[in-house]
Structures are given as C-alpha cells and as structure tokens.
Design an enzyme around this catalytic site. Structure first.
Site, PDB file in Angstrom:
ATOM      1  N   ASP A 177       0.853  -1.205   0.000  1.00  0.00           N
ATOM      2  CA  ASP A 177       0.000   0.000   0.000  1.00  0.00           C
ATOM      3  C   ASP A 177       0.887   1.254   0.000  1.00  0.00           C
ATOM      4  OD1 ASP A 177      -0.825   0.592   3.526  1.00  0.00           O
ATOM      5  OD2 ASP A 177       0.926  -0.408   2.646  1.00  0.00           O
ATOM      6  N   ASP A 233       6.670   1.174   2.014  1.00  0.00           N
ATOM      7  CA  ASP A 233       6.383   0.200   0.959  1.00  0.00           C
ATOM      8  C   ASP A 233       7.254   0.471  -0.268  1.00  0.00           C
ATOM      9  OD1 ASP A 233       3.766   1.033   2.441  1.00  0.00           O
ATOM     10  OD2 ASP A 233       3.349  -0.997   1.746  1.00  0.00           O
ATOM     11  N   ASN A 268      -2.447   2.853   3.356  1.00  0.00           N
ATOM     12  CA  ASN A 268      -1.895   4.184   3.659  1.00  0.00           C
ATOM     13  C   ASN A 268      -2.682   5.276   2.945  1.00  0.00           C
ATOM     14  OD1 ASN A 268       0.263   3.485   5.380  1.00  0.00           O
ATOM     15  ND2 ASN A 268       1.437   2.762   3.614  1.00  0.00           N
ATOM     16  N   THR A 304       2.929  -5.975   2.775  1.00  0.00           N
ATOM     17  CA  THR A 304       3.405  -4.855   3.602  1.00  0.00           C
ATOM     18  C   THR A 304       2.290  -3.837   3.846  1.00  0.00           C
ATOM     19  OG1 THR A 304       4.170  -3.597   1.676  1.00  0.00           O
ATOM     20  CG2 THR A 304       5.748  -5.128   2.681  1.00  0.00           C
ATOM     21  N   PHE A 356      -1.313  -0.829  12.429  1.00  0.00           N
ATOM     22  CA  PHE A 356      -2.216  -0.396  11.354  1.00  0.00           C
ATOM     23  C   PHE A 356      -2.587  -1.516  10.375  1.00  0.00           C
ATOM     24  CE2 PHE A 356      -4.371   2.405   8.548  1.00  0.00           C
ATOM     25  CZ  PHE A 356      -4.036   2.004   7.262  1.00  0.00           C
ATOM     26  N   ASN A 357      -1.616  -2.248   9.839  1.00  0.00           N
ATOM     27  CA  ASN A 357      -1.915  -3.227   8.784  1.00  0.00           C
ATOM     28  C   ASN A 357      -2.887  -4.304   9.272  1.00  0.00           C
ATOM     29  OD1 ASN A 357      -0.310  -1.983   6.887  1.00  0.00           O
ATOM     30  ND2 ASN A 357       1.482  -3.281   7.287  1.00  0.00           N
ATOM     31  N   HIS A 393       9.405   0.341   8.303  1.00  0.00           N
ATOM     32  CA  HIS A 393       8.803  -0.968   8.577  1.00  0.00           C
ATOM     33  C   HIS A 393       8.962  -1.986   7.449  1.00  0.00           C
ATOM     34  CE1 HIS A 393       6.435   1.105  11.778  1.00  0.00           C
ATOM     35  NE2 HIS A 393       6.167   2.016  10.876  1.00  0.00           N
ATOM     36  N   ASP A 394       8.487  -1.641   6.270  1.00  0.00           N
ATOM     37  CA  ASP A 394       8.186  -2.659   5.256  1.00  0.00           C
ATOM     38  C   ASP A 394       9.371  -3.394   4.643  1.00  0.00           C
ATOM     39  OD1 ASP A 394       5.311  -0.768   4.073  1.00  0.00           O
ATOM     40  OD2 ASP A 394       5.531  -2.189   5.718  1.00  0.00           O
TER      41      ASP A 394
HETATM   42  O1  RIB Z   1       2.069   0.187  10.853  1.00  0.00           O
HETATM   43  C1  RIB Z   1       3.008   0.346   9.820  1.00  0.00           C
HETATM   44  C2  RIB Z   1       2.497  -0.218   8.537  1.00  0.00           C
HETATM   45  O2  RIB Z   1       1.306   0.468   8.141  1.00  0.00           O
HETATM   46  C3  RIB Z   1       3.476  -0.035   7.360  1.00  0.00           C
HETATM   47  O3  RIB Z   1       3.328  -1.084   6.445  1.00  0.00           O
HETATM   48  C4  RIB Z   1       3.012   1.245   6.744  1.00  0.00           C
HETATM   49  O4  RIB Z   1       3.376   1.346   5.364  1.00  0.00           O
HETATM   50  C5  RIB Z   1       1.516   1.122   6.901  1.00  0.00           C
HETATM   51  O5  RIB Z   1       1.042   0.295   5.833  1.00  0.00           O
HETATM   52 CA    CA Z   2       2.746  -0.539   4.138  1.00  0.00          CA
END
Ligand code: RIB
Ligand code: CA
Length: 326
Positions: free
Chosen positions: A19, A24, A46, A129, A169-170, A250-251
C-alpha cells in the site's frame, strides 16, 4: 528463471502486496535488488486503492523492474476503509516530485493474480506490507495455495500498537483478513514470519541515514531523500518518545526477513488476531506463556534486526536501481 545472460536467478521468488506508502516504496526497491519479484499487488491502506496503485506504478518505473502490477482490494473484508494521511500525506507518497507512471497497469484482479501465480509456480513467498485483504481472500478462495507457497513474510502486528494501544495499522485495518492468514499457518507447511513493531521500530530513518541517501547520485536517491524527510517529519511530530530519531522503516524488513534471515533475532510463538474487541480489535495476541499448555507456535516473531547492515542493503538497492549509476 534466468537473467539476460542466461544465468539462473536463484534469489527468493516473491509477490509483494503493498500500500505505497513511503516504507512500501523502499520495500519495492529492496525487493527488486535482493529478490526475484514475480509480481506487485496493491491494496488500500496508507491511501485509497487508486492512490496506492498509482504509487506502485510510479515506483515500478523508477526502479526499472518489469514485474507486473495488479490492482487488488480497496475495501477490507468487513471493516470500513481507513487510511493514514497524517503519516504518508494525502497522496500516500508526499515529500517528493514524482514522475507520472508510463508503464500501464497489468490487471485489476490482484487476488486472482495471487491465486493463479501460486498455482502456476511452487515455492513463492507472499510478502504483504499493507493490510492483508488480498492475502486473506486468496487463502480463503484457494486454500490449496497454502500448501504451495514457501510462506508469508508480513509487516504487521507486534506486542504493542500504533493505531491503537494494542493494534498495528496493517492488522487493525483488516483484522478479519489477518485472522485468516494467521489461522492458515496453524496447519500449513510453509513459514509465517511477522515483522511487527517490536522489530520495525528498531529500524529508523535517522538523520545520518537520510544524509547517506542524499549523498548518493541519481534521481531515485534524490526522490527518496525527499520521501524520507517527509516520512520522518510526520513521525517525529507525532512521537514524544526520545528513542525515535526518524521514521520506522517498517516494510523492507518483511522482504529482508526472507532474503537475509541472519540479520534478525526471532521467537517461535503462537499468534492470533483479535477481530471484535472494542479496545483490542486488530491486536496480534502473542502467546508468551512459559506453560506447557501454551498453543503450538504458528509464526516466527521477529524481535531485533542488525539495522546498520539492513540499511546498507537499502543504500545498495538505491544505487543498483538507478540506471544512471549502475
Ligand atoms: O504500521 C506500519 C504499517 O502500516 C506499514 O506497512 C506502513 O506502510 C503502513 O502500511
Ligand atoms: Ca505498508
């Protein structure tokens, strides 16, 4: 698969489901450098699906890989769509002047692409991701693919949250899809690897790393410098934790967990996803009990990363991805 010289490509083969999203975008750059990317599938997260798909097409052109891009799902299985403009901007990739994509979208059924590709080719990694809608629906519609894939290496979850006290979040964005994925690996032979916040918050875009990116020649490095500055800016204005010196990147860790497993510390744990709690929906419930009666593990929970080595790979990937400095 072989390269243009006929040399077999022995790198891990993967589909990146994303996303974009600043981190990402870096995951795509890294994956193109260290893996054989068999496809890119987009999901709403996102930003809305139209924007994340546009951003994936932009990144594919900038990186210069010929992997197909397929549009996936813009709506979670049950939950309402939620996005993260406060983190990634309205476009999902604020902070740089991005070129208009020139390579067209390859398809609009991302779930079908995942199913068809996994049925046609054994041993693929699915590397999500973003929210897990596409992966969850693919596993629900075609349970047979669980026996064919090498595994799922996802960015998501953790022992704490960022969208709520306990939900990352994901996972939070589509907990029902996430529950399907984690339940699948109660029995599937492949590997489930979770790059949650416990490990990703240790991989930050520090000022020194932004400077190292800025020092690279080429258009991609210039664009990433702007993206990193924006992404870190939104992170630092929203955190009061002195340990954060830049955005958590993160990703890319979901990709590196497959290609460079030795960079990580991990624990085998049972992980399940809460789908209904008023306070806990989207929580990854990690069974840390020292009791023999704890649930059998279904997941490698990543706990630490060699951040210096991981960011060196990011810099190498940026260098390798820009045709002007190959
Ligand atoms: O919480 C972080 C994640 O949520 C990452 O993958 C960021 O890109 C969002 O998608
Ligand atoms: Ca992401």
């Amino acid at each position: 698969m072989s390269d243009s010289a006929g040399t077999p490509d022995t790198r891990p083969r993967m589909i990146v489901d994303c996303d974009p999203g600043h981190d990402d975008a870096v995951a795509l750059i890294v994956a193109a450098h260290v893996a054989d990317v068999r496809g890119i599938v987009t999901v709403g997260g996102n930003a809305d699906l139209e924007r994340t798909t546009h951003n994936a097409l932009v990144m594919r052109d900038l990186i210069g890989i010929d992997a197909p891009v397929h549009r996936g799902c813009g709506h979670p299985i049950v939950a309402k769509p939620h996005h993260a403009p406060s983190v990634h901007g309205e476009s999902g990739l604020d902070g740089a002047d991005l070129p208009t994509p020139v390579t067209p979208l390859d398809g609009t059924d991302g779930v079908g692409f995942i199913i068809d590709t996994c049925r046609a080719e054994e041993g693929l990694w699915l590397v999500p991701t973003g929210p897990l809608t596409n992966i969850g629906l693919a596993l629900r519609q075609a349970p047979d693919i669980a026996e064919r894939i090498a595994g799922v290496s996802l960015m998501g979850g953790g022992s704490f949250g960022n969208r709520s006290a306990v939900a990352e979040f994901n996972i939070w964005a589509d907990p029902h899809a996430a529950a399907i994925v984690f339940e699948t690996f109660e029995h599937a032979p492949g590997s489930l690897v979770m790059a949650g916040l416990d490990v990703t918050h240790r991989f930050q875009v520090t000022p020194e790393r932004i400077d190292a990116t800025r020092a690279l020649p080429g258009q991609l490095a210039e664009i990433l410098t702007g993206l990193f500055e924006f992404f870190s800016g939104t992170y630092l204005t929203r955190h009061d934790d002195g340990s954060m010196r830049g955005a958590a990147l993160h990703d890319p860790l979901a990709v590196l967990a497959v290609t460079h497993p030795d960079l990580f510390s991990r624990r085998r744990r049972h992980v399940a996803v809460e789908t209904t709690g008023d306070l806990t929906a989207g929580m990854t419930v990690i069974d840390e009990r020292k009791l023999l009666e704890r649930q059998a593990p279904n997941c490698d929970v990543l706990t630490d990363v060699d951040s210096e080595a991981a960011f060196d790979i990011v810099l190498d990937a940026i260098r390798a991805s820009d045709p002007r400095i190959r």
